[in-house]
Write a protein that holds these residues in place. Sequence first.
Motif, PDB file in Angstrom:
ATOM      1  N   LEU A 164      33.433  26.345  25.870  1.00 35.62           N
ATOM      2  CA  LEU A 164      32.778  27.429  25.014  1.00 35.62           C
ATOM      3  C   LEU A 164      31.301  27.350  25.151  1.00 35.62           C
ATOM      4  O   LEU A 164      30.565  26.185  25.014  1.00 35.62           O
ATOM      5  CB  LEU A 164      33.145  27.303  23.604  1.00 35.62           C
ATOM      6  N   LYS A 165      30.540  28.376  24.715  1.00 41.03           N
ATOM      7  CA  LYS A 165      29.195  28.305  24.558  1.00 41.03           C
ATOM      8  C   LYS A 165      28.529  29.447  23.727  1.00 41.03           C
ATOM      9  O   LYS A 165      29.336  30.599  23.589  1.00 41.03           O
ATOM     10  CB  LYS A 165      28.301  28.349  25.998  1.00 41.03           C
ATOM     11  N   LEU A 166      27.569  29.256  22.979  1.00 43.66           N
ATOM     12  CA  LEU A 166      27.233  30.197  22.153  1.00 43.66           C
ATOM     13  C   LEU A 166      26.243  31.222  22.750  1.00 43.66           C
ATOM     14  O   LEU A 166      25.464  30.826  23.558  1.00 43.66           O
ATOM     15  CB  LEU A 166      26.210  29.428  20.893  1.00 43.66           C
ATOM     16  N   LEU A 167      26.704  32.431  22.215  1.00 44.65           N
ATOM     17  CA  LEU A 167      25.714  33.444  23.037  1.00 44.65           C
ATOM     18  C   LEU A 167      24.386  33.621  22.444  1.00 44.65           C
ATOM     19  O   LEU A 167      24.001  33.151  21.360  1.00 44.65           O
ATOM     20  CB  LEU A 167      26.450  34.915  22.590  1.00 44.65           C
ATOM     21  N   PRO A 168      23.326  34.066  23.557  1.00 41.27           N
ATOM     22  CA  PRO A 168      22.132  34.173  23.161  1.00 41.27           C
ATOM     23  C   PRO A 168      21.897  35.216  21.589  1.00 41.27           C
ATOM     24  O   PRO A 168      22.333  35.846  21.406  1.00 41.27           O
ATOM     25  CB  PRO A 168      21.359  34.843  24.225  1.00 41.27           C
ATOM     26  N   GLY A 169      20.940  34.576  20.816  1.00 40.08           N
ATOM     27  CA  GLY A 169      20.454  35.192  19.717  1.00 40.08           C
ATOM     28  C   GLY A 169      21.350  35.128  18.503  1.00 40.08           C
ATOM     29  O   GLY A 169      21.104  35.405  17.502  1.00 40.08           O
ATOM     30  N   VAL A 170      22.624  34.543  18.687  1.00 42.51           N
ATOM     31  CA  VAL A 170      23.786  34.362  17.623  1.00 42.51           C
ATOM     32  C   VAL A 170      22.995  33.740  16.556  1.00 42.51           C
ATOM     33  O   VAL A 170      22.976  34.033  15.264  1.00 42.51           O
ATOM     34  CB  VAL A 170      25.010  33.988  18.288  1.00 42.51           C
ATOM     35  N   LYS A 171      22.705  32.373  16.868  1.00 42.02           N
ATOM     36  CA  LYS A 171      22.216  31.397  15.745  1.00 42.02           C
ATOM     37  C   LYS A 171      20.999  31.960  14.918  1.00 42.02           C
ATOM     38  O   LYS A 171      20.900  31.890  13.686  1.00 42.02           O
ATOM     39  CB  LYS A 171      22.030  30.041  16.210  1.00 42.02           C
ATOM     40  N   GLU A 172      20.088  32.289  15.812  1.00 40.32           N
ATOM     41  CA  GLU A 172      18.846  32.867  15.084  1.00 40.32           C
ATOM     42  C   GLU A 172      19.277  34.153  14.237  1.00 40.32           C
ATOM     43  O   GLU A 172      18.530  34.281  13.034  1.00 40.32           O
ATOM     44  CB  GLU A 172      17.747  33.387  16.181  1.00 40.32           C
ATOM     45  N   VAL A 181      31.199  32.876  24.176  1.00 37.63           N
ATOM     46  CA  VAL A 181      32.234  33.370  25.311  1.00 37.63           C
ATOM     47  C   VAL A 181      32.537  32.096  25.995  1.00 37.63           C
ATOM     48  O   VAL A 181      32.095  30.821  25.569  1.00 37.63           O
ATOM     49  CB  VAL A 181      31.419  34.112  26.382  1.00 37.63           C
ATOM     50  N   GLN A 182      33.530  32.188  26.814  1.00 36.87           N
ATOM     51  CA  GLN A 182      34.056  30.989  27.527  1.00 36.87           C
ATOM     52  C   GLN A 182      32.894  30.544  28.522  1.00 36.87           C
ATOM     53  O   GLN A 182      32.293  31.254  29.218  1.00 36.87           O
ATOM     54  CB  GLN A 182      35.191  31.541  28.699  1.00 36.87           C
ATOM     55  N   ASP A 183      32.881  29.143  28.600  1.00 42.24           N
ATOM     56  CA  ASP A 183      31.879  28.602  29.533  1.00 42.24           C
ATOM     57  C   ASP A 183      32.382  27.926  30.765  1.00 42.24           C
ATOM     58  O   ASP A 183      33.030  26.864  30.779  1.00 42.24           O
ATOM     59  CB  ASP A 183      31.087  27.484  28.819  1.00 42.24           C
ATOM     60  N   GLU A 184      32.399  28.917  31.904  1.00 41.41           N
ATOM     61  CA  GLU A 184      32.890  28.546  33.062  1.00 41.41           C
ATOM     62  C   GLU A 184      32.116  27.432  33.963  1.00 41.41           C
ATOM     63  O   GLU A 184      32.479  27.127  34.984  1.00 41.41           O
ATOM     64  CB  GLU A 184      33.323  29.692  33.743  1.00 41.41           C
ATOM     65  N   SER A 185      30.799  26.955  33.332  1.00 36.83           N
ATOM     66  CA  SER A 185      29.971  26.295  33.981  1.00 36.83           C
ATOM     67  C   SER A 185      30.309  24.698  33.878  1.00 36.83           C
ATOM     68  O   SER A 185      29.884  23.840  34.582  1.00 36.83           O
ATOM     69  CB  SER A 185      28.610  26.551  33.568  1.00 36.83           C
ATOM     70  N   GLN A 186      31.194  24.401  32.659  1.00 34.04           N
ATOM     71  CA  GLN A 186      31.756  23.143  32.515  1.00 34.04           C
ATOM     72  C   GLN A 186      32.637  22.698  33.455  1.00 34.04           C
ATOM     73  O   GLN A 186      33.665  23.442  33.472  1.00 34.04           O
ATOM     74  CB  GLN A 186      32.155  22.983  31.104  1.00 34.04           C
ATOM     75  N   ILE A 187      32.337  21.847  34.415  1.00 29.87           N
ATOM     76  CA  ILE A 187      33.250  21.299  35.456  1.00 29.87           C
ATOM     77  C   ILE A 187      34.544  20.867  34.932  1.00 29.87           C
ATOM     78  O   ILE A 187      34.474  19.912  34.095  1.00 29.87           O
ATOM     79  CB  ILE A 187      32.357  20.571  36.313  1.00 29.87           C
ATOM     80  N   ASN A 188      35.524  21.274  35.688  1.00 34.72           N
ATOM     81  CA  ASN A 188      36.985  20.691  35.208  1.00 34.72           C
ATOM     82  C   ASN A 188      37.158  20.745  33.674  1.00 34.72           C
ATOM     83  O   ASN A 188      38.119  20.074  33.071  1.00 34.72           O
ATOM     84  CB  ASN A 188      37.132  19.117  35.616  1.00 34.72           C
ATOM     85  N   VAL A 189      36.881  21.677  33.070  1.00 32.52           N
ATOM     86  CA  VAL A 189      37.123  22.077  31.689  1.00 32.52           C
ATOM     87  C   VAL A 189      37.744  23.527  31.669  1.00 32.52           C
ATOM     88  O   VAL A 189      37.101  24.395  32.188  1.00 32.52           O
ATOM     89  CB  VAL A 189      36.105  22.043  30.892  1.00 32.52           C
TER      90      VAL A 189
END
Length: 339
Positions: free
Chosen positions: A187-195, A101-109
């Motif tokens: 962007l950030k990977l959602l919980p559980g996806v990689k596992e 999902v979109q990672d809105e926590s990344q400042i100025n990105v």
Amino acid sequence: SNCGMSRGSRAVSSSVVLSLVVVAGLFVPSVDCFGLQGLAVGSADSQRGRTRCPGAAVTGLLRKDRNSRLALPILKALRGGMDQTMERTLITFDIDGTICVQDESQINVTPNAMHTRAFSFAFKEVFGIEASINEVPHQGSTDPLILVKVLLARGYGKEEVVERLDAMKEAMVRYVTENGGEASDGLKLLPGVKELLLRLSQTPNVVIGLVTGNLQPIAWTKMEALGIVDCFSVPRIGGFGSDYCSFDPDRAAEDRTELIRIAAKKADESYGGGFKRRIHIGDAPNDVRAAAGAGAIPVGVCTGVFSKEELTAAVPEAAVLKDLSNLDEVLQAFGMSGA
């Protein structure tokens, strides 16, 4: 160092290693990222600080040695190595809102920066306008249909838009090729996806692919940037926005249905057919509608912008999960609780 070895000696040596890999695979009860029964290889990727999926090392050897006289039959053996007595399963994932999902926590990105900028670059390059995909609702659509929708909303004629659509798609791919380093920005990977992907990549007779509205080069660039590309089966298969377009933004669900059919056809061609079950996971009503329409088991996840009620209303029989973090719950939804 290989400096003291002839080219032919190197080819034979690496082919011998590959042969041993295949033979060893007969005795190791685990599965590599081909989705096939074989040797489990796990290693730390020091350059990226992540754990690679099992089988990545085997994949690398095959790529390097594909022209030797032994590599081709070995590759064929790996592709056809599924246990024919077991039910084969094809599992395909949507990307945006499902895997990441979109990672809105990344400042100025900019959220989903590379992909968003690729659209804007295409509008500027082909039509000479400053435009953004955020001008129109686009969740659950495909890249080509989003391009069409924005331009129709701007007042351009459909005939002109369709005529120049290929040029816009080429511009998007060119932008991504030149700016792939931006792929994980916003962007950030959602919980559980990689596992989940790791578990599926180690499950016999399972092939993992993508079905997404992203153009194919953009889709795999994102998977690489998120550190999960090696978890997908090789040969890589999927249905992508670059594979089909109806040119009608109002029938996005039908376009995505066609992409699931295309992915199934590619899987049959690459793995020799025999898939008894197909599952598709997505976060949008169009994802579950498309899965049901293409004969796949629909699984919805509430990790995008749509609610459980909206996903259930689209396909009442679809399993709808909060997210993919509860592995047992996900496998049960897939009908694979014993995997």
